[in-house]
Design an enzyme around this catalytic site. Structure first.
Site, short mmCIF file in Angstrom:
data_model
loop_
_atom_site.label_atom_id
_atom_site.label_comp_id
_atom_site.label_asym_id
_atom_site.label_seq_id
_atom_site.Cartn_x
_atom_site.Cartn_y
_atom_site.Cartn_z
N TYR A 1 6.74 0.68 -7.93
CA TYR A 1 5.40 0.10 -8.07
C TYR A 1 5.34 -1.29 -7.44
O TYR A 1 4.44 -1.61 -6.65
CB TYR A 1 5.04 0.03 -9.55
CG TYR A 1 3.71 -0.61 -9.85
CD1 TYR A 1 2.52 0.07 -9.64
CD2 TYR A 1 3.65 -1.91 -10.37
CE1 TYR A 1 1.29 -0.52 -9.93
CE2 TYR A 1 2.44 -2.51 -10.66
CZ TYR A 1 1.26 -1.81 -10.44
OH TYR A 1 0.06 -2.40 -10.73
N LYS B 1 3.19 -2.87 -4.23
CA LYS B 1 2.24 -3.98 -4.34
C LYS B 1 2.62 -5.14 -3.42
O LYS B 1 1.75 -5.84 -2.89
CB LYS B 1 2.15 -4.45 -5.79
CG LYS B 1 1.50 -3.43 -6.73
CD LYS B 1 0.10 -3.04 -6.26
CE LYS B 1 -0.59 -2.13 -7.26
NZ LYS B 1 -1.97 -1.77 -6.84
#
Length: 258
Positions: free
Chosen positions: A177, A181
């Site tokens: 994740y 990002k």
């Protein structure tokens, strides 16, 4: 107003309303962002990959006085994205605000994270943003004051992570994740530089936003911040004045380190 990409822009139409598209907006931060924008008088298109959930969210928001229009939009489906762009072009002629909110999370310890899990994250959180931005860029260019907001995460900050900052959430399970990002933040920088060099796009402001650790499905609603707080930075960047920043990374307390 001068033609953009060979298409004349009707100034009266441009000045009439602000049109915003929020992806992944049938729940959580996306839905709250759509709500806050609608309550500000913005014409909001609520993007959702599930038409049923999108319609249900639109009905619930209407009951709160926030009227939005659901739009079927799976950011990983290029055909659906093109169809949505065609619909916006036909119904509105341009897009003023794009909030790239749709996101995915797969939790796994770094040493056990597979390439397949990484691909899931990047397919939605990075490639989906590129697909949507590319499809809607001609419509954003036709806006008098276009804004793009990429919904990132404080945990995607290379500076804070490498300095050992006590970032919230499951630090040992978020490699895929956070990498996605961090890549999204670089997309923001690259787009900002490209827009600045292009006379047709120089008026577009694009920024990354972090909502902070906000209670959503991604963290099983364990976070302390309500979505109304988390959406604050997104909405402010979506409604920046002409002298506002571009190419930056912001939370509701100001600039965040890359």
């Amino acid at each position: 107003m001068e033609p953009v990409n060979g298409e004349p822009v009707d100034k009266e139409t441009v000045d009439k309303e602000t049109v915003a598209l929020v992806t992944g907006a049938d729940k959580g931060l996306g839905r709250e962002t759509a709500r806050q924008l609608a309550l500000r008088g913005v014409t909001v298109l609520l993007g959702s990959r599930d038409p049923g959930r999108g319609a249900a969210a639109a009905r619930a928001l209407a009951a709160e006085g926030a009227v939005v229009t659901p739009v079927r939009l799976d950011v990983t489906d290029a055909d659906e994205v093109r169809a949505a762009a065609d619909r916006v072009r036909a119904e509105h002629g341009r897009l003023d605000v794009l909030v790239n909110n749709a996101g995915a999370f797969v939790g796994s310890p770094a040493a056990e994270t597979t390439a397949a899990e990484m691909r899931v994250m990047f397919e939605v959180n990075v490639f989906g943003v590129v697909t949507v931005t590319h499809a809607f860029l001609p419509l954003l260019r036709r806006s008098a004051a276009p804004r793009i907001v990429n919904v990132s995460s404080t945990t995607g900050s290379l500076t804070l992570t490498s300095e050992g900052a006590d970032l919230p959430g499951d630090a040992d399970r978020r490699m895929a994740y956070t990498c996605s990002k961090a890549a999204l933040n670089m997309l923001t920088v690259q787009y900002a530089m490209a827009f600045a060099r292009d006379p047709e796009s120089a008026h577009i402001k694009i920024n990354s936003a972090t909502p902070g650790w906000t209670a959503t499905d991604i963290n099983d609603h364990r976070a302390p911040r309500h979505v109304s707080e988390g959406a604050r930075a997104l909405v402010e960047l979506a409604t920046l004045p002409d002298d506002g920043p571009t190419g930056g990374f912001f939370g509701d307390e100001g600039r965040v380190s890359w």
